[in-house]
Design an enzyme around this catalytic site. Sequence first.
Site, PDB file in Angstrom:
ATOM      1  N   TYR A 124     -14.417   7.582  -3.003  1.00 29.94           N
ATOM      2  CA  TYR A 124     -13.049   7.120  -2.771  1.00 29.94           C
ATOM      3  C   TYR A 124     -13.002   6.055  -1.681  1.00 29.94           C
ATOM      4  O   TYR A 124     -13.738   6.148  -0.700  1.00 29.94           O
ATOM      5  CB  TYR A 124     -12.150   8.296  -2.346  1.00 29.94           C
ATOM      6  CG  TYR A 124     -10.742   7.834  -2.053  1.00 29.94           C
ATOM      7  CD1 TYR A 124      -9.852   7.630  -3.092  1.00 29.94           C
ATOM      8  CD2 TYR A 124     -10.329   7.539  -0.758  1.00 29.94           C
ATOM      9  CE1 TYR A 124      -8.578   7.155  -2.846  1.00 29.94           C
ATOM     10  CE2 TYR A 124      -9.061   7.068  -0.503  1.00 29.94           C
ATOM     11  CZ  TYR A 124      -8.188   6.878  -1.552  1.00 29.94           C
ATOM     12  OH  TYR A 124      -6.938   6.403  -1.302  1.00 29.94           O
ATOM     13  N   TRP A 126     -11.038   2.013  -0.245  1.00 34.67           N
ATOM     14  CA  TRP A 126     -10.467   0.706  -0.550  1.00 34.67           C
ATOM     15  C   TRP A 126     -11.508  -0.383  -0.709  1.00 34.67           C
ATOM     16  O   TRP A 126     -11.286  -1.320  -1.443  1.00 34.67           O
ATOM     17  CB  TRP A 126      -9.482   0.316   0.556  1.00 34.67           C
ATOM     18  CG  TRP A 126      -8.117   0.832   0.296  1.00 34.67           C
ATOM     19  CD1 TRP A 126      -7.764   2.128   0.060  1.00 34.67           C
ATOM     20  CD2 TRP A 126      -6.912   0.056   0.217  1.00 34.67           C
ATOM     21  NE1 TRP A 126      -6.406   2.212  -0.136  1.00 34.67           N
ATOM     22  CE2 TRP A 126      -5.864   0.954  -0.041  1.00 34.67           C
ATOM     23  CE3 TRP A 126      -6.624  -1.294   0.370  1.00 34.67           C
ATOM     24  CZ2 TRP A 126      -4.541   0.540  -0.168  1.00 34.67           C
ATOM     25  CZ3 TRP A 126      -5.309  -1.707   0.250  1.00 34.67           C
ATOM     26  CH2 TRP A 126      -4.283  -0.792  -0.023  1.00 34.67           C
TER      27      TRP A 126
HETATM   28  N1  MGD Z   1      -5.360  11.588   9.237  1.00 36.98           N
HETATM   29  C1  MGD Z   1      -5.128  10.751   8.233  1.00 36.98           C
HETATM   30  N2  MGD Z   1      -6.128  10.423   7.400  1.00 36.98           N
HETATM   31  C2  MGD Z   1      -5.905   9.558   6.391  1.00 36.98           C
HETATM   32  C3  MGD Z   1      -4.638   8.980   6.195  1.00 36.98           C
HETATM   33  C4  MGD Z   1      -3.595   9.355   7.103  1.00 36.98           C
HETATM   34  O1  MGD Z   1      -2.434   8.897   6.981  1.00 36.98           O
HETATM   35  N3  MGD Z   1      -3.881  10.225   8.104  1.00 36.98           N
HETATM   36  N4  MGD Z   1      -4.443   8.093   5.174  1.00 36.98           N
HETATM   37  C5  MGD Z   1      -5.297   8.234   4.009  1.00 36.98           C
HETATM   38  C6  MGD Z   1      -5.158   7.103   3.092  1.00 36.98           C
HETATM   39  S1  MGD Z   1      -3.578   6.786   2.508  1.00 36.98           S
HETATM   40  C7  MGD Z   1      -6.206   6.365   2.662  1.00 36.98           C
HETATM   41  S2  MGD Z   1      -5.947   5.217   1.400  1.00 36.98           S
HETATM   42  C8  MGD Z   1      -7.568   6.567   3.180  1.00 36.98           C
HETATM   43  C9  MGD Z   1      -8.367   5.263   3.356  1.00 36.98           C
HETATM   44  O2  MGD Z   1      -9.712   5.565   3.436  1.00 36.98           O
HETATM   45  P1  MGD Z   1     -10.843   4.500   3.057  1.00 36.98           P
HETATM   46  O3  MGD Z   1     -10.373   3.635   1.950  1.00 36.98           O
HETATM   47  O4  MGD Z   1     -12.095   5.254   2.867  1.00 36.98           O
HETATM   48  O5  MGD Z   1     -10.910   3.640   4.402  1.00 36.98           O
HETATM   49  P2  MGD Z   1     -11.519   2.227   4.686  1.00 36.98           P
HETATM   50  O6  MGD Z   1     -11.661   2.094   6.162  1.00 36.98           O
HETATM   51  O7  MGD Z   1     -10.736   1.180   3.977  1.00 36.98           O
HETATM   52  O8  MGD Z   1     -12.973   2.328   4.071  1.00 36.98           O
HETATM   53  C10 MGD Z   1     -13.596   1.274   3.462  1.00 36.98           C
HETATM   54  C11 MGD Z   1     -15.098   1.300   3.820  1.00 36.98           C
HETATM   55  O9  MGD Z   1     -15.783   0.502   2.890  1.00 36.98           O
HETATM   56  C12 MGD Z   1     -16.533  -0.514   3.561  1.00 36.98           C
HETATM   57  N5  MGD Z   1     -16.446  -1.696   2.697  1.00 36.98           N
HETATM   58  C13 MGD Z   1     -15.470  -2.621   2.634  1.00 36.98           C
HETATM   59  N6  MGD Z   1     -15.735  -3.524   1.675  1.00 36.98           N
HETATM   60  C14 MGD Z   1     -16.909  -3.161   1.119  1.00 36.98           C
HETATM   61  C15 MGD Z   1     -17.725  -3.714   0.081  1.00 36.98           C
HETATM   62  O10 MGD Z   1     -17.405  -4.716  -0.541  1.00 36.98           O
HETATM   63  N7  MGD Z   1     -18.876  -3.051  -0.217  1.00 36.98           N
HETATM   64  C16 MGD Z   1     -19.253  -1.931   0.448  1.00 36.98           C
HETATM   65  N8  MGD Z   1     -20.395  -1.343   0.079  1.00 36.98           N
HETATM   66  N9  MGD Z   1     -18.511  -1.399   1.439  1.00 36.98           N
HETATM   67  C17 MGD Z   1     -17.360  -2.002   1.765  1.00 36.98           C
HETATM   68  C18 MGD Z   1     -15.898  -0.677   4.912  1.00 36.98           C
HETATM   69  O11 MGD Z   1     -16.849  -1.100   5.852  1.00 36.98           O
HETATM   70  C19 MGD Z   1     -15.357   0.723   5.189  1.00 36.98           C
HETATM   71  O12 MGD Z   1     -16.290   1.526   5.858  1.00 36.98           O
HETATM   72  O13 MGD Z   1      -7.493   7.261   4.426  1.00 36.98           O
HETATM   73  C20 MGD Z   1      -6.768   8.487   4.323  1.00 36.98           C
HETATM   74  N10 MGD Z   1      -6.932   9.250   5.551  1.00 36.98           N
HETATM   75  N1  MGD Z   2      -1.450  -2.165   8.587  1.00 41.55           N
HETATM   76  C1  MGD Z   2      -1.784  -1.285   7.631  1.00 41.55           C
HETATM   77  N2  MGD Z   2      -0.924  -1.058   6.600  1.00 41.55           N
HETATM   78  C2  MGD Z   2      -1.251  -0.148   5.648  1.00 41.55           C
HETATM   79  C3  MGD Z   2      -2.483   0.542   5.658  1.00 41.55           C
HETATM   80  C4  MGD Z   2      -3.363   0.280   6.756  1.00 41.55           C
HETATM   81  O1  MGD Z   2      -4.447   0.873   6.868  1.00 41.55           O
HETATM   82  N3  MGD Z   2      -2.981  -0.617   7.715  1.00 41.55           N
HETATM   83  N4  MGD Z   2      -2.785   1.443   4.666  1.00 41.55           N
HETATM   84  C5  MGD Z   2      -2.043   1.350   3.401  1.00 41.55           C
HETATM   85  C6  MGD Z   2      -2.171   2.569   2.612  1.00 41.55           C
HETATM   86  S1  MGD Z   2      -3.665   2.877   1.861  1.00 41.55           S
HETATM   87  C7  MGD Z   2      -1.144   3.417   2.374  1.00 41.55           C
HETATM   88  S2  MGD Z   2      -1.346   4.730   1.313  1.00 41.55           S
HETATM   89  C8  MGD Z   2       0.158   3.216   3.000  1.00 41.55           C
HETATM   90  C9  MGD Z   2       0.646   4.536   3.606  1.00 41.55           C
HETATM   91  O2  MGD Z   2       1.992   4.494   3.832  1.00 41.55           O
HETATM   92  P1  MGD Z   2       2.667   5.736   4.603  1.00 41.55           P
HETATM   93  O3  MGD Z   2       2.012   6.988   4.219  1.00 41.55           O
HETATM   94  O4  MGD Z   2       4.116   5.634   4.395  1.00 41.55           O
HETATM   95  O5  MGD Z   2       2.281   5.346   6.102  1.00 41.55           O
HETATM   96  P2  MGD Z   2       2.172   6.190   7.440  1.00 41.55           P
HETATM   97  O6  MGD Z   2       1.895   5.143   8.478  1.00 41.55           O
HETATM   98  O7  MGD Z   2       1.257   7.336   7.303  1.00 41.55           O
HETATM   99  O8  MGD Z   2       3.608   6.796   7.661  1.00 41.55           O
HETATM  100  C10 MGD Z   2       4.780   6.012   7.806  1.00 41.55           C
HETATM  101  C11 MGD Z   2       5.679   6.671   8.811  1.00 41.55           C
HETATM  102  O9  MGD Z   2       6.109   7.940   8.352  1.00 41.55           O
HETATM  103  C12 MGD Z   2       6.542   8.666   9.483  1.00 41.55           C
HETATM  104  N5  MGD Z   2       6.360  10.087   9.227  1.00 41.55           N
HETATM  105  C13 MGD Z   2       5.203  10.787   9.258  1.00 41.55           C
HETATM  106  N6  MGD Z   2       5.445  12.085   8.952  1.00 41.55           N
HETATM  107  C14 MGD Z   2       6.763  12.192   8.697  1.00 41.55           C
HETATM  108  C15 MGD Z   2       7.620  13.256   8.306  1.00 41.55           C
HETATM  109  O10 MGD Z   2       7.221  14.402   8.126  1.00 41.55           O
HETATM  110  N7  MGD Z   2       8.935  12.960   8.115  1.00 41.55           N
HETATM  111  C16 MGD Z   2       9.429  11.709   8.284  1.00 41.55           C
HETATM  112  N8  MGD Z   2      10.712  11.505   8.034  1.00 41.55           N
HETATM  113  N9  MGD Z   2       8.646  10.703   8.685  1.00 41.55           N
HETATM  114  C17 MGD Z   2       7.336  10.926   8.867  1.00 41.55           C
HETATM  115  C18 MGD Z   2       5.711   8.208  10.653  1.00 41.55           C
HETATM  116  O11 MGD Z   2       6.560   7.947  11.766  1.00 41.55           O
HETATM  117  C19 MGD Z   2       5.007   6.977  10.132  1.00 41.55           C
HETATM  118  O12 MGD Z   2       5.081   5.881  11.007  1.00 41.55           O
HETATM  119  O13 MGD Z   2       0.073   2.255   4.046  1.00 41.55           O
HETATM  120  C20 MGD Z   2      -0.568   1.060   3.627  1.00 41.55           C
HETATM  121  N10 MGD Z   2      -0.360   0.069   4.649  1.00 41.55           N
HETATM  122 MO    MO Z   3      -3.680   5.021   1.064  1.00 40.82          MO
END
Ligand code: MGD
Ligand code: MGD
Ligand code: MO
Length: 775
Positions: A124, A126
């Site tokens: 899994y 990005w």
């Molecule tokens: N506590 C907590 N945990 C969360 C979340 C949260 O809100 N709270 N959010 C979750 C969500 S929504 C998401 S989507 C995930 C994201 O989790 P990930 O998608 O696993 O996070 P990234 O840091 O984007 O990881 C990408 C990795 O791939 C490597 N990479 C980038 N490009 C390439 C490439 O072209 N080739 C190779 N081989 N490697 C590459 C980068 O160096 C990096 O280490 O995290 C989740 N985890």
């Molecule tokens: N800059 C940047 N943007 C991103 C990403 C990134 O890594 N960097 N990741 C992308 C990805 S993969 C995803 S999936 C999206 C995720 O999008 P989201 O999941 O919506 O993002 P979060 O930042 O986890 O949460 C947004 C806000 O929700 C509020 N929140 C948290 N828990 C609760 C709750 O229980 N109730 C309420 N009402 N509010 C709450 C927090 O204050 C937080 O700032 O973001 C995307 N956008």
């Molecule tokens: Mo995500």
Amino acid sequence: MGFGVAAPRGRRWEVPTAGHFGAYLAETDGVTVHGLRPNPIDDDPSEIGLGVPSTLASPSRLTEPLVRRGYLEHGPGDTRRGLGRRGADTYVPVDWDTATGLVARELDRVRSEHGNEAIYGGSYGWGSAGRFHHPQSQIHRFLNMVGGYTASRESYSSAAMQVILRRVAGGYPAALASNPTWDEVAEHRSLVVAFGGLAARNAQVNGGGIGAHRNVLAQRRARNAGSEFVSLSPLRDDADAELGAEWLPIVPGSDVAVMLALAHTIVVAGDHDTDFLRRCTVGWAEFEDYLLGRGGGIAKSAEWAAPLCGLAPHRIRDLARRIIGRRTVFTTSYSLQRADHGEQPVWAALTLAALTGTFGLPGGGFGAALGALHELGQPRHGFRPAAFDQGESSIWSVIPVARIADMLLGPGTEYDYDGARHRYPDIRLVYWAGGNPFHHHQDLNRLVEAWQRPETIVVHEHFANSLARHADIVLPAATWLERNDFAAGVDSYLSAIVKAAEPPPGVRTDYEIFAAVARDMGFEESFTESRTADEWVVELYDRTRKRVADAGGVLPDWDEFVAAGVIPAPTIAPATPPYRAFRADPDAHPLATPSGRIEIFSATIAGFGYADCPGHPTWLPPKEWGGAPLVQCFPLHLLSGQPERRLHSQYDNGSHSREGKVAGREPVLLHPDDAEARSIRDGDVVRIFNGRGQTLAGAVVTDVIRRGVVRLATGAWYDPITPGGLDVHGNPNVLTPDRGTSKLAQGPSAHSTLVEIERWVGPVPPVTVFGPMPS
Ligand SMILES: Nc1nc2c(c(=O)[nH]1)N[C@H]1C(S)=C(S)[C@@H](COP(=O)(O)OP(=O)(O)OC[C@H]3O[C@@H](n4cnc5c(=O)[nH]c(N)nc54)[C@H](O)[C@@H]3O)O[C@H]1N2
Ligand SMILES: Nc1nc2c(c(=O)[nH]1)N[C@H]1C(S)=C(S)[C@@H](COP(=O)(O)OP(=O)(O)OC[C@H]3O[C@@H](n4cnc5c(=O)[nH]c(N)nc54)[C@H](O)[C@@H]3O)O[C@H]1N2
Ligand SMILES: [Mo]
């Protein structure tokens, strides 16, 4: 076919490039990239890309294949047999033939001794943008040709939303295709009720790239046209300042209580749309009994919700009054469903959209995470670019994505998921490319233990990050600035990616790595189809162009595209949004549910008998939140949302991310009252801890956050002093729980976390994770 403009030696020139966070121009001398600037086409660019060049030749860059010493000495399975430990070993350089030969032999051994399901290729994450060099497409195509692998389903982003929508509203794709756009919101001067807000920092990114950032600008236009925004969130800055949004600072985890109280207020006043409920939903009666507290239950009134959510009853009633008779969008950020019982807020928001009769109206109804990614709230273009074909698996073995540690720790164990019992396979080999479980998974200390179970772990990475430091065979991969490609997704642009730097000697692209292993295993030609990477890039562009032509549109040829850098995506008239067609004629355009209607009560879900996901939207207190007994020990609710200065953990070693650190660690936001009670001052190093782990962070004392809540963004590279010990850098996932949202979706529940914080006294351990691999 060219990939750029030739220029005299020694001079610098600019080439177009693109990441998930936008389109840029890279200044290059043909070997080294000297900096990025946003493509001028972008009126609201993201600075996230600007830090990337500083990482390409940094000390953490992987520049040669490495093998873990204990693995070389004892062979595969040393950690399973207790002879070695991933995360506490050193690494030995090997040449590429040795490295790819090792991978080929191990894949072959594992598939013949244990079957292909013993290979975990869920991988899994990005990765980077680009139609061809997309690491997930690469690895899945490769592993399908190995004979299949155990895959993962749903995502860390939206697992609970995906599964509940599939069961009760015809699926996640239908919701996305029906999402209200900001233009419609503007046209109808809608009221936008945003649970979890609309954090502008999150709209900086989109999977597959963004030609020009328009989401937040469109929100502002809606505001100027007369739309109003209400942000229900523990953070004041979860809505763009220019929206003038009303801030209702609710207790995290209490959204369903607020939604029920809004529903109750509207229904008691008799202002619900009974006609819509009759025509387009099933199960209203069961839900209404629950809502009104008939048959001995509690009425879900504003007075009932007030102590749960921290809003006075009159504020809930005021909001209900503003909703009545107004075109309203009920949007729930993804964060709400990345929590215990994450299915419920999505289902309850759908129910609000249904009972107000706004469901499926332009600029109204249910919003799936509007603004949480750049595409959400933007018009869709109905255009689908070609992708690198992943092929098909010849076996069927899949886990819900966030159950990886359960799987590794419990081979053969049974678990529930979406109405059925399943059994975890016994994983012997893990193969990862593009994604980092030591970033994204919860309860990292548990993952470190689970990670000792496989016999072999192969990783492609750019950097000596936590994933590389927990692998057996580490293969150094080129970055997006070192490859030719193009970006195109649901965005309204296509962006050329022209190689701006040579990868360091010894570094290969994912494609070259997979092709070499495929050669050793005898299927190189089927993997590459005898094309070079650059030939594939142009081939995918040409396939895209043909698709567009078949649909009556036009794309320029490759050379013209590269010369322009960013071009508008062709508009291929999208089908009528499914929700709109459904509400117009539910018999002719039913939703894909058993009843063909929105299921406010689902007999199917009720039939599963899950206590953690009953048959209609229900208030189920999270296991960890401000109202749980555990607050006696850990009184603060930890939110670990997305980082402003990064995409997840990517390029945390770069200048832009590091400029945002406090005392060299990830900043943690806490309220002045919470800080004062703990003698914490702005800029202090603090220890955040609970029963699962502990981490050091830099304190930011601020009243943008609700009292009792702290925010530590995700993505600081995990940097434990000892395996499973204190993380010195501020990674929240050493604190978060690793449990499924419910038996229905088994999604991640990171946001249901309680912690305590104290000032760190004594010597501050240095952050070492930005250095090279231990040797
Ligand atoms: N506590 C907590 N945990 C969360 C979340 C949260 O809100 N709270 N959010 C979750 C969500 S929504 C998401 S989507 C995930 C994201 O989790 P990930 O998608 O696993 O996070 P990234 O840091 O984007 O990881 C990408 C990795 O791939 C490597 N990479 C980038 N490009 C390439 C490439 O072209 N080739 C190779 N081989 N490697 C590459 C980068 O160096 C990096 O280490 O995290 C989740 N985890
Ligand atoms: N800059 C940047 N943007 C991103 C990403 C990134 O890594 N960097 N990741 C992308 C990805 S993969 C995803 S999936 C999206 C995720 O999008 P989201 O999941 O919506 O993002 P979060 O930042 O986890 O949460 C947004 C806000 O929700 C509020 N929140 C948290 N828990 C609760 C709750 O229980 N109730 C309420 N009402 N509010 C709450 C927090 O204050 C937080 O700032 O973001 C995307 N956008
Ligand atoms: Mo995500």
